[in-house]
Design an enzyme around this catalytic site. Structure first.
Site, PDB file in Angstrom:
ATOM      1  N   ARG A  68      -8.511 -35.217 -29.205  1.00 34.93           N
ATOM      2  CA  ARG A  68      -8.969 -33.829 -29.321  1.00 34.93           C
ATOM      3  C   ARG A  68      -9.890 -33.407 -28.168  1.00 34.93           C
ATOM      4  NH1 ARG A  68     -11.401 -31.947 -34.983  1.00 34.93           N
ATOM      5  NH2 ARG A  68      -9.298 -32.334 -35.714  1.00 34.93           N
ATOM      6  N   MET A  93      -2.897 -23.329 -33.719  1.00 33.44           N
ATOM      7  CA  MET A  93      -2.997 -24.208 -34.881  1.00 33.44           C
ATOM      8  C   MET A  93      -3.729 -25.534 -34.635  1.00 33.44           C
ATOM      9  SD  MET A  93      -1.953 -22.390 -37.265  1.00 33.44           S
ATOM     10  CE  MET A  93      -1.787 -23.528 -38.647  1.00 33.44           C
ATOM     11  N   HIS A 112      -8.432 -14.640 -38.626  1.00 29.48           N
ATOM     12  CA  HIS A 112      -8.124 -15.491 -39.776  1.00 29.48           C
ATOM     13  C   HIS A 112      -7.602 -14.608 -40.913  1.00 29.48           C
ATOM     14  CE1 HIS A 112      -8.483 -18.908 -42.461  1.00 29.48           C
ATOM     15  NE2 HIS A 112      -8.981 -18.068 -43.362  1.00 29.48           N
ATOM     16  N   GLU A 146     -18.342 -24.858 -36.950  1.00 31.16           N
ATOM     17  CA  GLU A 146     -17.794 -25.006 -38.299  1.00 31.16           C
ATOM     18  C   GLU A 146     -16.555 -24.129 -38.452  1.00 31.16           C
ATOM     19  OE1 GLU A 146     -19.358 -24.636 -42.862  1.00 31.16           O
ATOM     20  OE2 GLU A 146     -20.767 -24.250 -41.237  1.00 31.16           O
ATOM     21  N   LEU A 147     -15.486 -24.697 -38.958  1.00 27.97           N
ATOM     22  CA  LEU A 147     -14.193 -24.008 -39.004  1.00 27.97           C
ATOM     23  C   LEU A 147     -14.250 -22.711 -39.820  1.00 27.97           C
ATOM     24  CD1 LEU A 147     -11.267 -24.590 -38.009  1.00 27.97           C
ATOM     25  CD2 LEU A 147     -10.801 -25.442 -40.322  1.00 27.97           C
TER      26      LEU A 147
HETATM   27  C1  GRF Z   1      -2.188 -14.792 -38.285  1.00 26.89           C
HETATM   28  O1  GRF Z   1      -1.956 -14.515 -39.626  1.00 26.89           O
HETATM   29  C2  GRF Z   1      -3.621 -15.175 -38.050  1.00 26.89           C
HETATM   30  O2  GRF Z   1      -4.494 -14.605 -38.956  1.00 26.89           O
HETATM   31  C3  GRF Z   1      -3.594 -16.665 -38.231  1.00 26.89           C
HETATM   32  O3  GRF Z   1      -2.342 -17.067 -37.742  1.00 26.89           O
HETATM   33  C4  GRF Z   1      -1.417 -16.014 -37.822  1.00 26.89           C
HETATM   34  C5  GRF Z   1      -0.833 -15.828 -36.459  1.00 26.89           C
HETATM   35  O4  GRF Z   1       0.225 -14.921 -36.477  1.00 26.89           O
HETATM   36  N1  GRF Z   1      -4.717 -17.252 -37.559  1.00 26.89           N
HETATM   37  P1  GRF Z   1       0.909 -14.506 -35.111  1.00 26.89           P
HETATM   38  O5  GRF Z   1       1.371 -15.789 -34.429  1.00 26.89           O
HETATM   39  O6  GRF Z   1      -0.078 -13.775 -34.287  1.00 26.89           O
HETATM   40  O7  GRF Z   1       2.076 -13.652 -35.501  1.00 26.89           O
END
Ligand code: GRF
Length: 216
Positions: A68, A93, A112, A146-147
């Site tokens: 990481r 991700m 988020h 913090e996440l």
């Molecule tokens: C979104 O719902 C965002 O809130 C989350 O991941 C998703 C990404 O969607 N963090 P996209 O790839 O921008 O369509």
């Protein structure tokens, strides 16, 4: 053009928020330009569209074995090289290491799909439905170590309808995301939203998170 804010967008998948940000740089809602679209996956759907729009793209692959901290160092290097002064995480991700977060603190935003502080982490639509909650939405926030816990900038909020399922909620939340993320980045680009002493400030005052309600 050259004094507009250069920023990077980090994606892993569909990239609809990245495309919403790109559209907002074109129509003037963001006085900025995307200087790098960086994905940890070569098959991220939006990379093709980003290239078609003339945006610089970069893939920094990662697997389960990837260290990481080393990954964060390499990512930082790519972002620095692009000249970006802000990073917008948009469905990226991977969890970023603490050195990366510390280095970019105050210049690192995330979106988020929940009304933070409720429902940090994954599967937010499912959890909102399971809990029978009345409200749901999305939050743009500054990233801290913090996440999903950094200071909120703006939220999009909707009322959960009888008959909503994960799919309908996801679609409605995304529509709100495409409104609030460009707005937050636009504030930052205009120098209205800044990070000072570990918190968000807006036009010279401690920032109070704005809430945008879903249109009827
Ligand atoms: C979104 O719902 C965002 O809130 C989350 O991941 C998703 C990404 O969607 N963090 P996209 O790839 O921008 O369509």
């Amino acid at each position: 053009m050259s004094d507009t804010l250069p920023f990077a967008v980090l994606i892993s998948g569909r990239g609809s928020n990245m495309l919403a940000l790109a559209a907002a740089t074109r129509d003037g809602r963001i006085d900025g330009r995307i200087v790098a679209v960086i994905s940890d996956r070569a098959d991220a759907a939006a990379l093709v569209e980003a290239k078609r729009q003339g945006l610089a793209t970069e893939v920094l692959p990662a697997g389960p074995e990837t260290d990481r901290t080393a990954y964060g160092g390499e990512l930082s290097r790519i972002v620095e090289q692009s000249g970006a002064r802000l990073i917008a995480l948009a469905g990226f991700m991977r969890i970023l290491d603490s050195r990366f977060v510390a280095h970019w603190q105050g210049r690192l935003l995330n979106i988020h799909p929940s009304l933070l502080p409720s429902h940090r982490g994954l599967h937010t639509h499912r959890r909102v439905l399971a809990a029978g909650e009345r409200f749901h939405g999305c939050t743009v926030h500054f990233v801290t170590e913090e996440l999903d816990a950094g200071p909120g900038v703006i939220q999009g909020r909707l009322v959960v309808r009888p008959g909503d399922d994960e799919r309908s909620l996801s679609a409605r939340v995304q529509r709100l995301e495409h409104i609030i993320y460009p707005r937050a980045v636009g504030w930052f680009a205009a120098g209205r939203l800044v990070w000072r002493d570990g918190q968000a400030w807006f036009e010279g005052r401690p920032h109070r998170q704005e809430i945008v309600e879903e249109a009827e």
